[in-house]
Write an enzyme that holds these catalytic residues in place. Structure first.
Site, PDB file in Angstrom:
ATOM      1  N   ALA A   1       0.813  -1.220   0.000  1.00 35.50           N
ATOM      2  CA  ALA A   1       0.000   0.000   0.000  1.00 35.50           C
ATOM      3  C   ALA A   1       0.843   1.265   0.000  1.00 35.50           C
ATOM      4  CB  ALA A   1      -0.918  -0.001   1.220  1.00 35.50           C
TER       5      ALA A   1
ATOM      6  N   ARG B   1      10.607   7.328  -2.835  1.00 36.75           N
ATOM      7  CA  ARG B   1      11.972   7.424  -3.352  1.00 36.75           C
ATOM      8  C   ARG B   1      12.094   6.978  -4.814  1.00 36.75           C
ATOM      9  NH1 ARG B   1      14.257   4.301   1.852  1.00 36.75           N
ATOM     10  NH2 ARG B   1      12.053   3.736   1.962  1.00 36.75           N
TER      11      ARG B   1
ATOM     12  N   GLY C   1      15.813  -1.868   8.790  1.00 34.28           N
ATOM     13  CA  GLY C   1      15.691  -2.017  10.236  1.00 34.28           C
ATOM     14  C   GLY C   1      16.815  -2.917  10.732  1.00 34.28           C
TER      15      GLY C   1
ATOM     16  N   GLU D   1      14.319   0.675  13.659  1.00 41.39           N
ATOM     17  CA  GLU D   1      14.317   1.259  12.319  1.00 41.39           C
ATOM     18  C   GLU D   1      15.513   2.198  12.162  1.00 41.39           C
ATOM     19  OE1 GLU D   1      12.233   0.449   9.625  1.00 41.39           O
ATOM     20  OE2 GLU D   1      12.093  -1.140  11.105  1.00 41.39           O
TER      21      GLU D   1
ATOM     22  N   ASN E   1      -3.590  -5.361 -46.720  1.00 44.52           N
ATOM     23  CA  ASN E   1      -4.621  -6.025 -45.905  1.00 44.52           C
ATOM     24  C   ASN E   1      -5.575  -5.055 -45.236  1.00 44.52           C
ATOM     25  OD1 ASN E   1      -2.513  -5.061 -44.274  1.00 44.52           O
ATOM     26  ND2 ASN E   1      -2.981  -6.525 -42.656  1.00 44.52           N
TER      27      ASN E   1
HETATM   28  C1  UD1 Z   1      10.552  -1.954   6.209  1.00 46.61           C
HETATM   29  C2  UD1 Z   1      10.813  -2.404   7.647  1.00 46.61           C
HETATM   30  C3  UD1 Z   1      12.328  -2.504   7.853  1.00 46.61           C
HETATM   31  C4  UD1 Z   1      12.902  -3.473   6.850  1.00 46.61           C
HETATM   32  C5  UD1 Z   1      12.524  -3.077   5.420  1.00 46.61           C
HETATM   33  C6  UD1 Z   1      12.920  -4.183   4.487  1.00 46.61           C
HETATM   34  C7  UD1 Z   1       9.018  -1.504   9.041  1.00 46.61           C
HETATM   35  C8  UD1 Z   1       8.626  -0.468   9.993  1.00 46.61           C
HETATM   36  N1  UD1 Z   1      10.259  -1.436   8.547  1.00 46.61           N
HETATM   37  O1  UD1 Z   1      11.116  -0.679   6.063  1.00 46.61           O
HETATM   38  O2  UD1 Z   1      12.611  -2.943   9.187  1.00 46.61           O
HETATM   39  O3  UD1 Z   1      14.313  -3.525   6.989  1.00 46.61           O
HETATM   40  O4  UD1 Z   1      11.105  -2.909   5.302  1.00 46.61           O
HETATM   41  O5  UD1 Z   1      12.718  -3.818   3.158  1.00 46.61           O
HETATM   42  O6  UD1 Z   1       8.234  -2.380   8.767  1.00 46.61           O
HETATM   43  N2  UD1 Z   1       3.548  -0.533   3.302  1.00 46.61           N
HETATM   44  C9  UD1 Z   1       2.176  -0.573   3.388  1.00 46.61           C
HETATM   45  N3  UD1 Z   1       1.545   0.321   4.170  1.00 46.61           N
HETATM   46  C10 UD1 Z   1       2.187   1.273   4.888  1.00 46.61           C
HETATM   47  C11 UD1 Z   1       3.598   1.312   4.792  1.00 46.61           C
HETATM   48  C12 UD1 Z   1       4.253   0.388   3.989  1.00 46.61           C
HETATM   49  O7  UD1 Z   1       1.523  -1.410   2.772  1.00 46.61           O
HETATM   50  O8  UD1 Z   1       1.535   2.053   5.582  1.00 46.61           O
HETATM   51  C13 UD1 Z   1       4.222  -1.518   2.438  1.00 46.61           C
HETATM   52  C14 UD1 Z   1       4.985  -0.876   1.296  1.00 46.61           C
HETATM   53  O9  UD1 Z   1       4.189  -0.788   0.142  1.00 46.61           O
HETATM   54  C15 UD1 Z   1       6.170  -1.818   1.096  1.00 46.61           C
HETATM   55  C16 UD1 Z   1       6.347  -2.450   2.465  1.00 46.61           C
HETATM   56  O10 UD1 Z   1       5.176  -2.204   3.209  1.00 46.61           O
HETATM   57  O11 UD1 Z   1       5.899  -2.829   0.176  1.00 46.61           O
HETATM   58  C17 UD1 Z   1       7.548  -1.881   3.210  1.00 46.61           C
HETATM   59  O12 UD1 Z   1       7.365  -0.498   3.343  1.00 46.61           O
HETATM   60  P1  UD1 Z   1       8.558   0.519   3.193  1.00 46.61           P
HETATM   61  O13 UD1 Z   1       8.049   1.895   3.365  1.00 46.61           O
HETATM   62  O14 UD1 Z   1       9.337   0.230   1.979  1.00 46.61           O
HETATM   63  O15 UD1 Z   1       9.381   0.135   4.505  1.00 46.61           O
HETATM   64  P2  UD1 Z   1      10.910   0.283   4.769  1.00 46.61           P
HETATM   65  O16 UD1 Z   1      11.207   1.673   5.205  1.00 46.61           O
HETATM   66  O17 UD1 Z   1      11.675  -0.231   3.619  1.00 46.61           O
HETATM   67 CA    CA Z   2      11.212  -1.072   1.634  1.00 47.71          CA
END
Ligand code: UD1
Ligand code: CA
Length: 474
Positions: free
Chosen positions: A15, A20, A149, A164, A397
C-alpha cells in the site's frame, strides 16, 4: 515443494507510496525483467501452495487492483484497502477482519522484494512450524545496512528487538544484521500485540517490526533463520535498487541456464533473460539479446545477436533467430529468421521455413519449407507449405475506409514474384504463379499465372538519338 498449507495464509504489504522512486507509477508496479515487483513476490508465494494471499493496497489502489485482475496470482487472493497508510503494522491490521475465524500461520512479506524465492520463504515456514513459534523472522547480514531495520541482539545473542534506521542510535546504526521484512506470525496469538502497536517514533508510524520487541517482552516462542543470500531479500526503494535487482535477477537466470540447462550465453553482461524463459540444451544465446516473457526455446538453437522476444513465444529446435524481434508468436523447428525480421501478433512459422531480412509477419501463418526471404510485409495471411513469397511482396490487408483488415491466402507451392501486391481479401491458388510487379486484385486459380502490369516497350537506339540531339544544341 510438497507443502499443502491449508492453515497458512500470506499477507503482502503493497500500500506504500514508494516516494523514493520519484514516479507516477506505484512502486510495486515497476517491472523487473518483464514482470512487476509485486508480480515477482506473488510468484514466489504461488510456489508454496498457500490457502490464500491477502494483498494490502492503498496508494493508487485502483491501478494495483487492475494489475492484479489482469495478472492474478494462482493462489486464491483478495485485496484490502489501507487508507491512509500509517505504517506496516497498520497495514497488517487491515487484514484482521478477514482473519476473524482463521487459526494458523500468517506469513507476511513486502510487495517490494522481487528477488524473493519460494525456497527461502518455505525455509522460514518450516522453522516457524517445526519450532512451534508464535513469531518468526528472517534476518540477513549485509555489507551496507542502508535504510533497513537493524536486528538488535542481547549479550547472549538472542534477538531483542528491531530498530528502524531513522530511530537507531549511533551504535545501532553500525549493526549489519538487518530485517528483510519476511515474518511468520501465529494467528490469533499475535493479535494483542498488533492492536497494541504505538506510533511514538521518528516517522509517526505503526511499525510491524515492533511486534518482535512485543513478543520478546511477552516471552513468546520465537524462531529466526538467517537468509543465505542477502541479495535475495533486498527491498526496492529507489530506481538504483530497481536496476540492481534487475541485474541480480539476470545473473541468477543466466547462471541457471548455463549450469542446469546446458545453454551457452556468450556475453552475460549484454544478455537479459527473464526467469520465466526456458531454453533447451546446446542452444547458444549471442550478445545483445533481450528475452522477456513466457518464452520457450528448444535445443540447438542460435538466438541473436541482438534478438528481442517478448510476450508468449515458442521456438522449436535447431532454429536460428538472428537480429530480430518476435512477439506473441510461434516458430517451428529448423527455421531461419532474420536478420531484421519482425514476427508478431499470433504469427506461426512452420518447420524448415525461412523468414529473411526486413520481413514483417503479422497475425500470419506460414507453412513448412516456405520462403519469405526478403523485404515483405505479410499481414492477416495464411501461406501454405513449399510456397515462395518473392522479394518485396506486400499484402494490402487494410481497408482505410471501413477500418477492417482482410485476409490473404497463398496456397501450397504458390509463388509470388518480386514487388507484387496482394490486395486482400484474395486467394492465390495451389502452385499458382504471380508475375513480378503484379497487383493482384482477384483470386488466382490453381496452377495459373497472374500478370497485371503495363506491357514493356523497347525503343531501339533511343539513347544514341538523344545524344545526337544534345550535341547539335552546343
Ligand atoms: C521496512 C521495515 C524494515 C525493513 C525493510 C525491508 C518496518 C517499519 N520497517 O522498512 O525494518 O528492513 O522494510 O525492506 O516495517 N507498506 C504498506 N503500508 C504502509 C507502509 C508500507 O503497505 O503504511 C508496504 C509498502 O508498500 C512496502 C512495504 O510495506 O511494500 C515496506 O514499506 P517501506 O516503506 O518500503 O518500509 P521500509 O522503510 O523499507
Ligand atoms: Ca522497503
Amino acid at each position: 515443494m510438497t507443502r499443502s498449507e491449508k492453515n497458512v495464509r500470506a499477507v503482502v504489504l503493497a500500500a506504500g507510496l514508494g516516494k523514493r522512486m520519484k514516479s507516477e507509477l506505484p512502486k510495486v508496479l515497476h517491472p523487473v525483467l518483464g514482470k512487476t515487483i509485486l508480480g515477482r513476490v506473488l510468484s514466489a508465494l504461488d510456489g508454496l501452495n498457500l490457502e490464500h494471499i491477502h494483498i494490502v493496497v492503498g496508494h493508487k489502489a485502483d491501478d494495483v487492483q487492475a494489475y492484479l485482475e489482469s495478472q492474478p496470482p494462482k493462489t486464491p487472493w483478495s485485496t484490502h484497502l489501507q487508507k491512509p497508510q500509517l505504517g506496516t503494522g497498520h497495514a497488517l491490521s487491515m487484514v484482521a477482519p478477514a482473519l476473524a475465524t482463521f487459526k494458523g500461520t500468517v506469513l507476511v512479506a513486502c510487495g517490494d522484494t522481487p528477488l524473493l524465492t519460494s525456497e527461502t520463504v518455505d525455509g522460514l515456514l518450516e522453522a516457524h512450524q517445526g519450532q512451534k513459534s508464535i513469531v518468526s523472522l528472517l534476518t540477513t547480514v549485509v555489507p551496507d545496512a542502508k535504510s533497513y531495520g537493524r536486528i538488535v541482539r542481547d549479550g547472549q545473542g538472542r534477538i531483542e528487538k528491531i530498530v528502524e534506521d531513522k530511530d537507531a542510535n549511533e551504535k545501532e546504526k553500525q549493526i549489519k544484521e538487518i530485517n528483510p521484512a519476511i515474518y511468520c506470525f501465529q494467528w490469533p496469538e499475535i493479535k494483542p500485540g498488533l492492536t497494541g502497536l504505538k506510533n511514538d517514533n521518528k516517522q509517526g508510524e505503526y511499525y510491524l517490526t515492533d511486534l518482535i520487541g512485543w513478543a520478546v517482552s511477552e516471552k513468546l516462542p520465537m524462531a529466526s533463520s538467517v537468509a543465505y543470500d542477502w541479495k535475495e531479500v533486498s527491498g526496492i526503494n529507489s530506481r538504483l535498487e530497481l536496476q540492481e535487482a534487475g541485474r541480480l535477477l539476470r545473473d541468477r537466470v543466466i547462471t541457471k541456464l548455463a549450469l542446469e540447462s546446458g545453454v551457452t550465453i556468450v556475453d552475460p553482461e549484454s544478455t537479459w533473460i527473464s526467469p520465466e524463459v526456458t531454453i533447451g540444451a546446446d542452444s547458444t544465446v549471442l550478445p545483445g539479446c533481450f528475452l522477456e516473457g513466457d518464452i520457450e526455446i528448444g535445443g540447438n538453437c542460435i538466438i541473436g545477436p541482438h534478438t528481442t522476444m517478448t510476450g508468449v513465444v515458442r521456438v522449436g529446435d535447431s532454429a536460428a533467430i538472428i537480429q530480430s524481434l518476435v512477439t506473441d508468436s510461434e516458430i517451428g523447428n529448423d527455421c531461419r529468421v532474420g536478420p531484421f525480421a519482425h514476427i508478431r501478433f499470433n504469427s506461426f512459422v512452420g518447420d524448415e521455413t525461412r523468414i529473411g531480412n526486413f520481413v514483417e509477419l503479422k497475425k500470419t501463418t506460414v507453412g513448412t519449407k516456405t520462403n519469405v526471404s526478403h523485404l515483405s510485409y505479410v499481414g492477416d495471411a495464411e501461406i501454405g507449405h513449399g510456397a515462395n513469397i518473392g522479394a518485396g511482396t506486400i499484402t494490402a490487408n487494410y481497408d482505410h475506409i471501413s477500418k477492417t483488415k482482410n485476409r490473404t491466402v497463398v496456397k501450397d507451392g504458390a509463388s509470388t514474384g518480386s514487388n507484387s501486391v496482394l490486395v486482400a481479401p484474395v486467394t492465390i491458388g495451389k502452385e499458382a504463379v504471380v508475375a513480378a510487379g503484379t497487383i493482384v486484385t482477384k483470386d488466382v486459380p490453381d496452377e495459373s499465372l497472374a500478370v497485371g502490369r503495363a506491357r514493356q516497350e523497347n525503343k531501339a537506339d533511343w539513347v544514341s538519338y538523344k545524344k545526337r540531339q544534345a550535341a547539335q544544341k552546343v
